[in-house]
Design an enzyme around this catalytic site. Structure first.
Site, PDB file in Angstrom:
ATOM      1  N   SER A  92       0.762  -1.253   0.097  1.00 53.59           N
ATOM      2  CA  SER A  92      -0.003  -0.100  -0.005  1.00 53.59           C
ATOM      3  C   SER A  92       1.024   1.280  -0.025  1.00 53.59           C
ATOM      4  O   SER A  92       1.561   1.434  -0.901  1.00 53.59           O
ATOM      5  CB  SER A  92      -0.900  -0.136   1.333  1.00 53.59           C
ATOM      6  N   ASP A 230      -2.262   6.711  -3.337  1.00 55.79           N
ATOM      7  CA  ASP A 230      -1.185   5.795  -2.390  1.00 55.79           C
ATOM      8  C   ASP A 230      -0.648   4.915  -3.678  1.00 55.79           C
ATOM      9  O   ASP A 230      -1.219   4.835  -4.720  1.00 55.79           O
ATOM     10  CB  ASP A 230      -1.870   5.206  -1.424  1.00 55.79           C
ATOM     11  N   ASP A 232      -0.750   1.615  -4.241  1.00 54.41           N
ATOM     12  CA  ASP A 232      -1.532   0.734  -4.874  1.00 54.41           C
ATOM     13  C   ASP A 232      -3.049   1.051  -5.092  1.00 54.41           C
ATOM     14  O   ASP A 232      -3.915   0.330  -5.595  1.00 54.41           O
ATOM     15  CB  ASP A 232      -1.708  -0.534  -3.715  1.00 54.41           C
ATOM     16  N   ASP A 234      -5.974   2.029  -3.535  1.00 55.87           N
ATOM     17  CA  ASP A 234      -7.136   2.052  -2.981  1.00 55.87           C
ATOM     18  C   ASP A 234      -7.471   3.301  -2.090  1.00 55.87           C
ATOM     19  O   ASP A 234      -8.650   3.541  -1.629  1.00 55.87           O
ATOM     20  CB  ASP A 234      -7.132   0.924  -1.742  1.00 55.87           C
TER      21      ASP A 234
HETATM   22 MG    MG Z   1      -3.284   1.210  -0.079  1.00 59.06          MG
END
Ligand code: MG
Length: 435
Positions: A92, A230, A232, A234
Site C-alpha cells: 500500500s 497511494d 496501490d 485504494d
Molecule cells: Mg493502499
C-alpha cells in the site's frame, strides 16, 4: 487480530519479515482451500519474487494461478469476482522496502478475521494439503483487468469535462487513472505516472508535504482539481482549485454530503463532522478498510470510508476504490467549484500525529497505555480500537497502528483552545508509553 497478519493482511520488510518462505507457505494454505486464484502486484521491486513464491505454493496444493500482472488493488478486487479468491501483492502506502499480501473474496471484500485465521493456522503449523503430481495446479494469465475496471467505472460515472492534474506517485494507478479520466472526457495532466518500485517522485503515502508539485501544477495549469493516489490505488486525496490539500477526513464528509448518504460506516478515528451530516446512523469500526467493508457487508449500509482516504461504495465494490472515488471527485469538480463545497462543510480544528517505537516493545507499550488511559477523566470512552476519549468540546484517540510499530494520535475539538488541551494530554500519554 492474529499475530502474523495485521489489519491489512501480511506486511513487512522484504527478505526480513516478508520472505519467499512465508509467501510460499501462504500460497500453499490458499491453494489447499481455493481452486482458482487471481494474483496481482503493485510496482514494488520485490513483486515478481513474491508472486513466484506465492504461485508455486498455490500450485503445489492443487490451485490454479491466474496472473493479472501489475495492477492497482481495487482493480484486482474487481477481477476477483471471476475467481475463488484474489491475492494482491502490495504494501500500500508503506516505504519501498516493504511488501505484503492482501486477500480478497469474489464480492470485493477482503478476508475477514476468520478467513485469515484459517490461513494463519495452516502457515504456522505448516499443515498443507499438497496435491498428487497428477493434480498440481497450472499458471495462466488473466488479461484485461484494467480495461474491465475502466468499463465498470465509466458506466457508473459517465462523461466528465474537467481539467485535472493526476499524481500517481509512480504507483500502480499509473496504468489506469490518467487513462480513465482521459477516456471519460477530461483534460489530464499527469505527473509521477510511470510505474517505478523506487518511488522516485514522492513517497507512496500521499501526505500534504509530498504533494507540493501537484499543488503547484494545479495552480499553474488553472486546473479544476488535483488527484493523488497511494502506492496501490485504494486511496485518494485531493488538491482543490485553490491549491489546498484536502485529506481523507474532509473527502469523507464531502462525499457523504454530496451523495446525501443516510447511513455511513466509518472508523473510530474519523471526524465528528460525519455524525452531524448523517441523518441516520453512523457505525464506527476498528481502523482498517477491511473492518469498514465487512461491517457494510453485515449491515447492508452502502457507503463507508476512512480518514486515510479510502472510500467504499457498495454499488461499485466492497473494496475501497481510489480510482472510482477519484472519478467521482473529478465529476463533482466539473459541476461545482470544489473549494466552495469544501468551505460549506462544518470544520473543526484537528491534529494527527504518531510516535515510533521498537517493534519488540509492542506488548509492553500496550500495557502501559491501558494504565495511562485509566487515569483520564472523560465523558465517554470508546474501546473498539485503541481508546477514543470523548469530551464535551472534542475527543482524542490513542491507538497502536495495525501495520507499523507506531502509536497514532488523533485529536479533534470545537475550538483551538480545546484542541491544544486535548493534544497536550494525549501526546503526554504517548510519550510516557514509549519512554
Ligand atoms: Mg493502499
Amino acid at each position: 487480530m492474529t499475530s502474523l497478519f495485521g489489519s491489512s493482511g501480511i506486511r513487512g520488510i522484504v527478505n526480513h519479515e516478508m520472505t519467499i518462505d512465508l509467501a510460499r507457505a501462504v500460497g500453499a494454505a490458499i491453494g489447499g482451500q481455493y481452486r482458482r486464484v487471481v494474483i496481482g502486484k503493485d510496482v514494488r521491486t520485490s513483486g515478481d519474487m513474491i508472486a513466484c513464491a506465492l504461485s508455486s505454493g498455490i500450485m503445489s496444493c492443487g490451485g490454479d494461478v491466474y496472473d493479472a500482472g501489475m495492477i492497482p488493488t481495487p482493480t484486482l478486487a474487481h477481477a476477483t469476482k471471476n475467481y475463488d479468491c484474489g491475492l494482491m501483492i502490495t504494501a500500500s502506502h508503506n516505504p519501498p522496502e516493504y511488501n505484503g499480501i492482501k486477500m480478497w473474496n469474489p464480492d470485493g471484500s477482503s478476508f475477514d478475521d476468520d478467513q485469515m485465521e484459517d490461513i494463519e493456522n495452516a502457515v504456522r503449523e505448516l499443515k498443507f494439503k499438497r496435491a498428487d503430481w497428477r493434480s498440481v495446479g497450472t499458471k495462466y494469465t488473466h488479461e484485461g483487468a484494467v480495461e474491465s475496471h475502466i468499463e465498470i467505472i465509466s458506466k457508473l460515472v459517465g462523461p466528465i469535462t474537467a481539467k485535472v492534474v493526476v499524481d500517481c506517485g509512480c504507483g500502480a494507478t499509473s496504468t489506469i487513472t490518467p487513462r480513465l479520466l482521459r477516456e471519460l472526457g477530461c483534460s489530464v495532466v499527469s505527473i509521477n505516472s510511470h510505474p517505478d518500485g523506487f518511488f522516485p517522485g514522492r513517497s507512496p503515502e500521499p501526505t500534504e508535504d509530498q504533494l507540493v508539485r501537484l499543488r503547484d501544477i494545479v495552480l499553474s495549469e488553472n486546473a479544476d482539481i488535483g488527484i493523488a493516489h497511494d502506492g496501490d490505488g485504494d486511496r485518494v486525496v485531493m488538491i482543490d482549485e485553490k491549491g489546498r490539500f484536502i485529506g481523507g477526513d474532509k473527502l469523507l464528509a464531502l462525499l457523504t454530503a454530496m451523495f446525501g448518504e443516510k447511513e455511513v460506516v466509518t472508523t473510530i478515528d474519523s471526524s465528528m463532522v460525519i455524525d452531524e451530516l448523517v441523518e441516520g446512523k453512523v457505525v464506527r469500526t476498528r481502523v482498517g478498510d477491511a473492518y469498514v467493508s465487512n461491517m457494510m457487508k453485515r449491515t447492508g449500509i452502502e457507503f463507508g470510508g476512512e480518514p486515510s482516504g479510502t472510500f467504499i461504495f457498495a454499488k461499485n465494490s466492497l473494496c475501497p476504490d481510489g480510482i472510482y472515488a477519484a472519478a467521482l471527485l473529478v465529476k463533482i469538480a466539473s459541476e461545482n467549484r470544489i473549494s466552495e463545497l469544501i468551505d460549506s462543510l462544518p470544520n473543526y480544528p484537528s491534529f494527527r500525529g504518531s510516535f515510533n517505537f521498537e517493534r519488540t516493545r509492542r506488548k509492553e507499550i500496550k500495557r502501559t497505555l491501558v494504565q495511562e488511559i485509566e487515569k483520564v477523566k472523560c465523558d465517554n470512552l470508546l474501546t473498539v480500537d485503541g481508546f477514543r476519549a470523548e469530551f464535551s468540546d472534542g475527543w482524542f484517540l490513542i491507538r497502536l497502528s495495525g501495520t507499523e510499530p507506531k502509536i497514532r494520535i488523533t485529536v479533534e475539538a470545537r475550538t483551538e483552545e480545546a484542541l491544544t488541551r486535548l493534544k497536550t494530554i494525549s501526546m503526554e500519554i504517548a510519550r510516557r508509553c514509549i519512554s
